[in-house]
Every structure is written in C-alpha cells, then in structure tokens.
Design a protein around this motif. Structure first.
Motif, PDB file in Angstrom:
ATOM      1  N   VAL A  63       0.845  -1.201   0.000  1.00  0.00           N
ATOM      2  CA  VAL A  63       0.000   0.000   0.000  1.00  0.00           C
ATOM      3  C   VAL A  63       0.879   1.248   0.000  1.00  0.00           C
ATOM      4  O   VAL A  63       0.643   2.203  -0.741  1.00  0.00           O
ATOM      5  N   ARG A  64       1.914   1.250   0.834  1.00  0.00           N
ATOM      6  CA  ARG A  64       2.827   2.396   0.910  1.00  0.00           C
ATOM      7  C   ARG A  64       3.554   2.602  -0.419  1.00  0.00           C
ATOM      8  O   ARG A  64       3.659   3.728  -0.912  1.00  0.00           O
ATOM      9  N   ALA A  65       4.053   1.506  -1.012  1.00  0.00           N
ATOM     10  CA  ALA A  65       4.759   1.615  -2.299  1.00  0.00           C
ATOM     11  C   ALA A  65       3.829   2.125  -3.385  1.00  0.00           C
ATOM     12  O   ALA A  65       4.216   2.968  -4.207  1.00  0.00           O
ATOM     13  N   ASN A  66       2.585   1.648  -3.402  1.00  0.00           N
ATOM     14  CA  ASN A  66       1.613   2.090  -4.397  1.00  0.00           C
ATOM     15  C   ASN A  66       1.323   3.584  -4.234  1.00  0.00           C
ATOM     16  O   ASN A  66       1.296   4.340  -5.211  1.00  0.00           O
ATOM     17  N   ALA A  67       1.115   4.020  -2.986  1.00  0.00           N
ATOM     18  CA  ALA A  67       0.867   5.441  -2.731  1.00  0.00           C
ATOM     19  C   ALA A  67       2.077   6.279  -3.137  1.00  0.00           C
ATOM     20  O   ALA A  67       1.925   7.346  -3.744  1.00  0.00           O
ATOM     21  N   CYS A  68       3.277   5.795  -2.818  1.00  0.00           N
ATOM     22  CA  CYS A  68       4.496   6.531  -3.198  1.00  0.00           C
ATOM     23  C   CYS A  68       4.624   6.638  -4.709  1.00  0.00           C
ATOM     24  O   CYS A  68       4.996   7.691  -5.225  1.00  0.00           O
ATOM     25  N   ASN A  69       4.319   5.573  -5.430  1.00  0.00           N
ATOM     26  CA  ASN A  69       4.383   5.610  -6.892  1.00  0.00           C
ATOM     27  C   ASN A  69       3.406   6.639  -7.456  1.00  0.00           C
ATOM     28  O   ASN A  69       3.744   7.408  -8.354  1.00  0.00           O
ATOM     29  N   LYS A  70       2.193   6.650  -6.939  1.00  0.00           N
ATOM     30  CA  LYS A  70       1.191   7.608  -7.418  1.00  0.00           C
ATOM     31  C   LYS A  70       1.611   9.043  -7.082  1.00  0.00           C
ATOM     32  O   LYS A  70       1.451   9.950  -7.906  1.00  0.00           O
ATOM     33  N   LEU A  71       2.144   9.244  -5.870  1.00  0.00           N
ATOM     34  CA  LEU A  71       2.595  10.579  -5.486  1.00  0.00           C
ATOM     35  C   LEU A  71       3.789  11.037  -6.325  1.00  0.00           C
ATOM     36  O   LEU A  71       3.924  12.221  -6.630  1.00  0.00           O
ATOM     37  N   THR A  72       4.647  10.092  -6.717  1.00  0.00           N
ATOM     38  CA  THR A  72       5.781  10.422  -7.578  1.00  0.00           C
ATOM     39  C   THR A  72       5.288  10.920  -8.939  1.00  0.00           C
ATOM     40  O   THR A  72       5.810  11.897  -9.478  1.00  0.00           O
ATOM     41  N   VAL A  73       4.275  10.266  -9.483  1.00  0.00           N
ATOM     42  CA  VAL A  73       3.700  10.699 -10.768  1.00  0.00           C
ATOM     43  C   VAL A  73       3.105  12.099 -10.620  1.00  0.00           C
ATOM     44  O   VAL A  73       3.315  12.966 -11.467  1.00  0.00           O
ATOM     45  N   ILE A  74       2.373  12.324  -9.526  1.00  0.00           N
ATOM     46  CA  ILE A  74       1.773  13.646  -9.297  1.00  0.00           C
ATOM     47  C   ILE A  74       2.859  14.707  -9.137  1.00  0.00           C
ATOM     48  O   ILE A  74       2.746  15.811  -9.677  1.00  0.00           O
ATOM     49  N   ALA A  75       3.941  14.381  -8.407  1.00  0.00           N
ATOM     50  CA  ALA A  75       5.040  15.339  -8.234  1.00  0.00           C
ATOM     51  C   ALA A  75       5.663  15.692  -9.583  1.00  0.00           C
ATOM     52  O   ALA A  75       5.984  16.855  -9.833  1.00  0.00           O
ATOM     53  N   GLU A  76       5.822  14.707 -10.448  1.00  0.00           N
ATOM     54  CA  GLU A  76       6.381  14.959 -11.786  1.00  0.00           C
ATOM     55  C   GLU A  76       5.436  15.846 -12.598  1.00  0.00           C
ATOM     56  O   GLU A  76       5.866  16.745 -13.312  1.00  0.00           O
ATOM     57  N   GLN A  77       4.129  15.600 -12.476  1.00  0.00           N
ATOM     58  CA  GLN A  77       3.152  16.445 -13.169  1.00  0.00           C
ATOM     59  C   GLN A  77       3.205  17.870 -12.644  1.00  0.00           C
ATOM     60  O   GLN A  77       3.105  18.832 -13.412  1.00  0.00           O
ATOM     61  N   ILE A  78       3.388  18.025 -11.332  1.00  0.00           N
ATOM     62  CA  ILE A  78       3.497  19.364 -10.737  1.00  0.00           C
ATOM     63  C   ILE A  78       4.729  20.078 -11.288  1.00  0.00           C
ATOM     64  O   ILE A  78       4.670  21.253 -11.652  1.00  0.00           O
ATOM     65  N   ARG A  79       5.871  19.351 -11.342  1.00  0.00           N
ATOM     66  CA  ARG A  79       7.089  19.958 -11.897  1.00  0.00           C
ATOM     67  C   ARG A  79       6.865  20.390 -13.345  1.00  0.00           C
ATOM     68  O   ARG A  79       7.281  21.480 -13.755  1.00  0.00           O
ATOM     69  N   CYS A  80       6.178  19.541 -14.107  1.00  0.00           N
ATOM     70  CA  CYS A  80       5.900  19.870 -15.513  1.00  0.00           C
ATOM     71  C   CYS A  80       4.997  21.104 -15.608  1.00  0.00           C
ATOM     72  O   CYS A  80       5.246  21.995 -16.415  1.00  0.00           O
ATOM     73  N   LEU A  81       3.969  21.157 -14.773  1.00  0.00           N
ATOM     74  CA  LEU A  81       3.071  22.318 -14.780  1.00  0.00           C
ATOM     75  C   LEU A  81       3.791  23.585 -14.343  1.00  0.00           C
ATOM     76  O   LEU A  81       3.552  24.669 -14.891  1.00  0.00           O
TER      77      LEU A  81
END
Length: 191
Positions: A63-81
């Motif tokens: 569960v923690r790894a899955n949440a971290c993976n999703k948050l990593t994608v969101i962080a990358e999207q934030i950097r892109c935005l």
C-alpha cells in the motif's frame, strides 16, 4: 494452538494477534451498550470482530509503495506544470515588451518584424531584414512573427509553431466528424 483459535469460526486468529479496530466513541458505545451483560468491555471482544483473518503479509508495504508511486507521478506532473507556467510567464513578459517597442507602421498579425537597437539604446521594429538593409544601420536583435492572438513567435520557432497551428486548424475543421470517446484513447502518443 487449536485451543487459542476462535471456537465459532475455524481458521480464525488468536486474540493476541487480532488487529486493533479503531472506531469512533459513538459506535463503540452503540455496540457495547447494545450488549449489556454480555461481558464485552472492548469492541475487539465482539465475536464478529474477534474472528477476522489477518491482513496479507506485506500489505502495508505494498500500500505504501503504491501510494508513493502515485505521489511520484503527481510530483512529476506538478514539476511539468510549474515549468509550463514559468514558460507562459516568460513569453507573456517578452510579448508585452515587444508590444511596447517603437514601430512606425501598423503591425498586422501574420507578418514577420525585425527588431533593431539604435545607438541610443532605443529598440524599434522594421519590416526590413538585415539582408534587405545590406549594411544594417543598427544592431539587429532578432525577428518575430506577430500571431493572430497577438503573441510573438521568435523567428527560429516560426516553422514549428505554424505546423502546430495547421494541425490544430485541421482538428477544429473536422471537429464534427470526431466520434464520441467513451474510453481512454492513447492513439498518437507513441511513435
């Protein structure tokens, strides 16, 4: 070990290995209060909860790894935005500066204008390129195309921007012919 299992449900886990089930105080009072005289002092003593199966061995880590993976994608999207926002602000500042440059002619969208700087430091637009001048009387700073939205495109980006606009024009002209999309469509995203 058979004696430590819940007698009501075969395969249940012993009480000392049961998970703690947090509930709000109101739910605890309802469950405990509804069973007066039953001997339940804790919600975990309730027979239905005492026989819960254990969680899968590495569930918390997954569960923690899955949440971290999703948050990593969101962080990358934030950097892109953030990068896109920075670029928008830079372009807006450049466009505002170029709209305030001296120009002794009426600027029309679709035309390319050539930016020069006089010895006094004053910038101005001309319709003449450095080649057309022959020997330019002033320092050449760059060429820009005035777009129909009144933004400016640097000369080196004109071809790419025109190609993008042509694609968008084609999409808009065929807008009525596009089928409704009920599922994700990744066509055109891979080459």
């Amino acid at each position: 070990r058979a004696g430590t299992r819940c007698p009501a449900v075969p395969g249940s886990i012993p009480r000392q290995h049961r998970p703690v089930v947090p509930l709000c105080a109101g739910a605890f009072r309802r469950v405990v209060g509804s069973q007066k005289g039953s001997g339940w002092r804790n919600l975990a003593d309730h027979p239905a909860l005492s026989c819960l199966p254990p969680p899968p061995p590495q569930a918390d880590e997954f569960v923690r790894a899955n949440a971290c993976n999703k948050l990593t994608v969101i962080a990358e999207q934030i950097r892109c935005l953030q990068e896109q926002a920075r670029k928008v602000l830079e372009d807006a500042n450049r466009d505002a500066d170029l709209h305030h440059v001296a120009c002794n002619l009426v600027k029309k969208p679709g035309n390319v204008y050539y930016l020069y700087r006089r010895e006094s430091g004053q910038k101005y637009f001309s319709m003449l390129s450095p080649k057309e001048w022959g020997t330019s009387p002033h320092e050449f700073l760059g060429a820009y195309k005035l777009q129909h939205d009144l933004s400016w495109t640097p000369f080196e980006d004109i071809e790419r921007r025109d190609a993008e606009m042509n694609i968008l024009d084609k999409l808009l002209s065929r807008q009525a012919a596009l089928p409704p999309c009920t599922e994700p469509n990744f066509q055109g995203l891979t080459k």
